[in-house]
Scaffold this motif. Structure first.
Motif, PDB file in Angstrom:
ATOM      1  N   LEU A  37       0.829  -1.199   0.000  1.00 16.51           N
ATOM      2  CA  LEU A  37       0.000   0.000   0.000  1.00 16.51           C
ATOM      3  C   LEU A  37       0.871   1.260   0.000  1.00 16.51           C
ATOM      4  N   VAL A  38       1.908   1.247   0.822  1.00 13.61           N
ATOM      5  CA  VAL A  38       2.824   2.389   0.869  1.00 13.61           C
ATOM      6  C   VAL A  38       3.536   2.556  -0.464  1.00 13.61           C
ATOM      7  N   ARG A  39       3.970   1.441  -1.066  1.00 12.47           N
ATOM      8  CA  ARG A  39       4.616   1.514  -2.389  1.00 12.47           C
ATOM      9  C   ARG A  39       3.689   2.169  -3.410  1.00 12.47           C
ATOM     10  N   TRP A  40       2.424   1.722  -3.435  1.00 10.41           N
ATOM     11  CA  TRP A  40       1.461   2.302  -4.373  1.00 10.41           C
ATOM     12  C   TRP A  40       1.339   3.809  -4.168  1.00 10.41           C
ATOM     13  N   LYS A  41       1.149   4.232  -2.924  1.00 13.37           N
ATOM     14  CA  LYS A  41       0.905   5.647  -2.665  1.00 13.37           C
ATOM     15  C   LYS A  41       2.150   6.490  -2.958  1.00 13.37           C
ATOM     16  N   LEU A  42       3.334   5.952  -2.687  1.00 13.35           N
ATOM     17  CA  LEU A  42       4.561   6.694  -2.998  1.00 13.35           C
ATOM     18  C   LEU A  42       4.736   6.837  -4.513  1.00 13.35           C
ATOM     19  N   GLU A  43       4.446   5.770  -5.261  1.00 20.29           N
ATOM     20  CA  GLU A  43       4.556   5.839  -6.712  1.00 20.29           C
ATOM     21  C   GLU A  43       3.536   6.816  -7.290  1.00 20.29           C
ATOM     22  N   ALA A  44       2.327   6.807  -6.736  1.00 14.65           N
ATOM     23  CA  ALA A  44       1.303   7.738  -7.213  1.00 14.65           C
ATOM     24  C   ALA A  44       1.711   9.179  -6.935  1.00 14.65           C
ATOM     25  N   MET A  45       2.291   9.418  -5.766  1.00 18.13           N
ATOM     26  CA  MET A  45       2.740  10.764  -5.417  1.00 18.13           C
ATOM     27  C   MET A  45       3.875  11.204  -6.351  1.00 18.13           C
ATOM     28  N   ARG A  46       4.793  10.283  -6.621  1.00 17.02           N
ATOM     29  CA  ARG A  46       5.906  10.587  -7.525  1.00 17.02           C
ATOM     30  C   ARG A  46       5.415  10.959  -8.919  1.00 17.02           C
ATOM     31  N   ASP A  47       4.390  10.243  -9.399  1.00 16.83           N
ATOM     32  CA  ASP A  47       3.909  10.434 -10.767  1.00 16.83           C
ATOM     33  C   ASP A  47       2.774  11.442 -10.866  1.00 16.83           C
ATOM     34  N   GLY A  48       2.389  12.050  -9.745  1.00 18.94           N
ATOM     35  CA  GLY A  48       1.313  13.034  -9.763  1.00 18.94           C
ATOM     36  C   GLY A  48      -0.041  12.443 -10.086  1.00 18.94           C
ATOM     37  N   LEU A  49      -0.325  11.266  -9.546  1.00 18.90           N
ATOM     38  CA  LEU A  49      -1.579  10.571  -9.812  1.00 18.90           C
ATOM     39  C   LEU A  49      -2.468  10.550  -8.578  1.00 18.90           C
ATOM     40  N   PRO A  50      -3.766  10.562  -8.769  1.00 17.49           N
ATOM     41  CA  PRO A  50      -4.473  10.693 -10.046  1.00 17.49           C
ATOM     42  C   PRO A  50      -4.453  12.134 -10.545  1.00 17.49           C
ATOM     43  N   ARG A  51      -4.436  12.290 -11.868  1.00 14.21           N
ATOM     44  CA  ARG A  51      -4.453  13.628 -12.436  1.00 14.21           C
ATOM     45  C   ARG A  51      -5.865  14.199 -12.369  1.00 14.21           C
ATOM     46  N   PRO A  52      -5.981  15.513 -12.242  1.00 16.87           N
ATOM     47  CA  PRO A  52      -7.319  16.113 -12.178  1.00 16.87           C
ATOM     48  C   PRO A  52      -8.112  15.794 -13.442  1.00 16.87           C
ATOM     49  N   PRO A  53      -9.400  15.528 -13.312  1.00 15.00           N
ATOM     50  CA  PRO A  53     -10.207  15.258 -14.506  1.00 15.00           C
ATOM     51  C   PRO A  53     -10.314  16.491 -15.390  1.00 15.00           C
ATOM     52  N   THR A  55     -12.943  16.930 -17.364  1.00 13.15           N
ATOM     53  CA  THR A  55     -14.362  17.285 -17.330  1.00 13.15           C
ATOM     54  C   THR A  55     -14.978  16.724 -16.054  1.00 13.15           C
ATOM     55  N   PRO A  56     -15.907  17.440 -15.445  1.00 11.82           N
ATOM     56  CA  PRO A  56     -16.554  16.909 -14.245  1.00 11.82           C
ATOM     57  C   PRO A  56     -17.485  15.749 -14.588  1.00 11.82           C
ATOM     58  N   ILE A 300     -24.954  -0.933 -17.698  1.00 11.50           N
ATOM     59  CA  ILE A 300     -24.727   0.442 -17.260  1.00 11.50           C
ATOM     60  C   ILE A 300     -23.468   0.442 -16.408  1.00 11.50           C
ATOM     61  N   GLY A 301     -22.517   1.315 -16.749  1.00  8.58           N
ATOM     62  CA  GLY A 301     -21.286   1.417 -15.991  1.00  8.58           C
ATOM     63  C   GLY A 301     -21.469   2.231 -14.726  1.00  8.58           C
ATOM     64  N   VAL A 302     -21.080   1.660 -13.602  1.00  6.24           N
ATOM     65  CA  VAL A 302     -21.163   2.342 -12.307  1.00  6.24           C
ATOM     66  C   VAL A 302     -19.777   2.314 -11.659  1.00  6.24           C
ATOM     67  N   HIS A 303     -19.689   2.821 -10.414  1.00  7.47           N
ATOM     68  CA  HIS A 303     -18.427   2.787  -9.662  1.00  7.47           C
ATOM     69  C   HIS A 303     -17.351   3.610 -10.369  1.00  7.47           C
ATOM     70  N   TRP A 304     -17.701   4.841 -10.764  1.00  9.08           N
ATOM     71  CA  TRP A 304     -16.741   5.737 -11.395  1.00  9.08           C
ATOM     72  C   TRP A 304     -17.206   7.170 -11.137  1.00  9.08           C
ATOM     73  N   GLY A 305     -16.272   8.120 -11.255  1.00 11.31           N
ATOM     74  CA  GLY A 305     -16.612   9.525 -11.256  1.00 11.31           C
ATOM     75  C   GLY A 305     -17.115  10.095  -9.955  1.00 11.31           C
ATOM     76  N   THR A 306     -17.046   9.331  -8.871  1.00 13.65           N
ATOM     77  CA  THR A 306     -17.682   9.757  -7.625  1.00 13.65           C
ATOM     78  C   THR A 306     -16.672   9.953  -6.511  1.00 13.65           C
ATOM     79  N   ASP A 315     -12.569  11.068 -14.823  1.00  7.97           N
ATOM     80  CA  ASP A 315     -13.281  11.064 -16.099  1.00  7.97           C
ATOM     81  C   ASP A 315     -12.725  10.050 -17.099  1.00  7.97           C
ATOM     82  N   GLU A 316     -11.736   9.251 -16.707  1.00  5.82           N
ATOM     83  CA  GLU A 316     -11.142   8.305 -17.649  1.00  5.82           C
ATOM     84  C   GLU A 316     -12.018   7.092 -17.950  1.00  5.82           C
TER      85      GLU A 316
END
Length: 351
Positions: A37-53, A55-56, A300-306, A315-316
């Motif tokens: 979990l720490v590895r994931w969060k450090l890599e995300a921080m390094r890569d600037g993820l998640p990027r801002p959407p 479009t809302p 119907i696609g759910v579990h996104w954008g929220t 928005d990906e």
């Protein structure tokens, strides 16, 4: 560790008194530990993820006049799905108002001041819901089993809904002051009026703390009303379970009605990074495969954008769904996304 075939037992301990654990059908899942979990969060921080959407997440005002009139229509109820956000949807079918995995709290977290926060408000405020007859809970993660929401629904005017939960979750519900609970294992069913609710296997896991992982079951729901067959997967990784579900219910899906579920609610978000999420959350390509495996007429696609839970932008998922749907030869109208608050009326099954 007991495999999922044991998930039809309601006992919380085995013969030796050891606490029961549940497992998936096709992999033995071990939740990722703190170092990963720490590895994931450090890599995300390094890569600037998640990027801002860019479009809302699209939203529309809920058609409350239709929803409430439909809720009172009894046998004349129009089959309809309203997306409230994340995995929360209002399904109106068989004369019932059915709510999936309700979360109306501002954060998907045990803490009111910390944790993933709604990017958009729920499509229907709790005070504006019709009387809810049935609540389906797929598993006990905080973004699917929200204590404040289930408590508030339990106190709704006109009496509490029936809560249908996976094995091992009844005790938690009772401790939360909720007594109108049915607990199911995989392939077990419960009938409410003309509607049959069947819990199905999916590939996921459970746990609200570091000490209760895999101690309660998880699953999806097949909902059979005379005029609509609905499938709700909850959270899941991709597995053969969905082909098994199609085969299990093949006798209910007659060729004259086109076969398959009339509509499936399938998650399309919460999938990056794949090395961390693949076993527990499908990506859009796998969501399309689930649509095909279920032989669903429409999905119907759910579990996104929220909630910003993972590394992809909010928005990906719909963009990826468009690409994957076309790559796999699925018509645009057969697997769609909805705006939060939108209602989709579903054609009735032929008699």
């Amino acid at each position: 560790m007991l495999l999922a075939s044991c998930a039809t037992s309601s006992n919380e301990t085995d013969a030796s008194g050891t606490a029961r654990h549940y497992q998936n059908n096709y992999i033995e899942f071990q939740p990722k530990g703190l170092p990963l979990l720490v590895r994931w969060k450090l890599e995300a921080m390094r890569d600037g993820l998640p990027r801002p959407p860019q479009t809302p997440t699209p939203t529309v005002p809920a058609d409350l006049a239709f929803i409430h009139a439909n809720a009172r229509a009894g046998a004349a109820m129009v089959p309809a799905i309203t997306w409230i956000g994340h995995a929360t949807a209002l399904a109106q079918l068989g004369g019932l108002n059915v709510l999936t995995d309700p979360i109306f709290s501002e954060r998907a977290s045990p803490l009111s001041y910390l944790g993933p926060k709604w990017a958009q408000p729920p499509g229907i405020a709790m005070a504006d819901l019709p009387h809810i007859d049935v609540v389906l809970i797929s598993h006990n993660h905080y973004d699917h089993l929200d204590e404040a929401s289930v408590r508030t629904l339990n106190a709704q005017p006109g009496g509490p809904p029936l809560y249908v939960v996976p094995l091992g979750n009844r005790d938690w519900m009772v401790e939360a002051g909720i007594g109108n609970v049915v607990e199911l294992g995989w392939w077990q069913s419960h009938r409410v009026g003309a509607v049959e609710l069947v819990m199905t296997p999916v590939q996921h896991w459970s746990g609200r703390t570091l000490t209760d992982r895999l101690k309660t079951l998880w699953g999806g729901f097949a909902v059979f009303a005379p005029e609509l067959h609905l499938y709700f997967s909850g959270d899941t990784g991709y597995s053969k379970d969905f082909s098994d579900i199609r085969e299990r219910f093949a006798s209910r899906q007659t060729p004259s009605q086109g076969g398959g579920f009339d509509v499936a609610l399938i998650p399309i978000g919460g999938y990056e990074p794949r090395w961390f999420m693949k076993e527990q959350h499908v990506n859009p390509a796998e969501a399309v495969r689930i649509h095909i495996d279920l032989n669903a007429k429409r999905s119907i696609g759910v579990h996104w954008g929220t909630f910003e839970l993972t590394d992809e932008s909010l928005d990906e998922p719909p963009q990826r769904l468009n690409e994957e749907r076309r790559a796999q030869g699925i018509a645009d109208d057969d697997f769609v996304v909805m705006a939060i608050g939108a209602t989709r009326r579903i054609p009735r099954r032929s008699p």
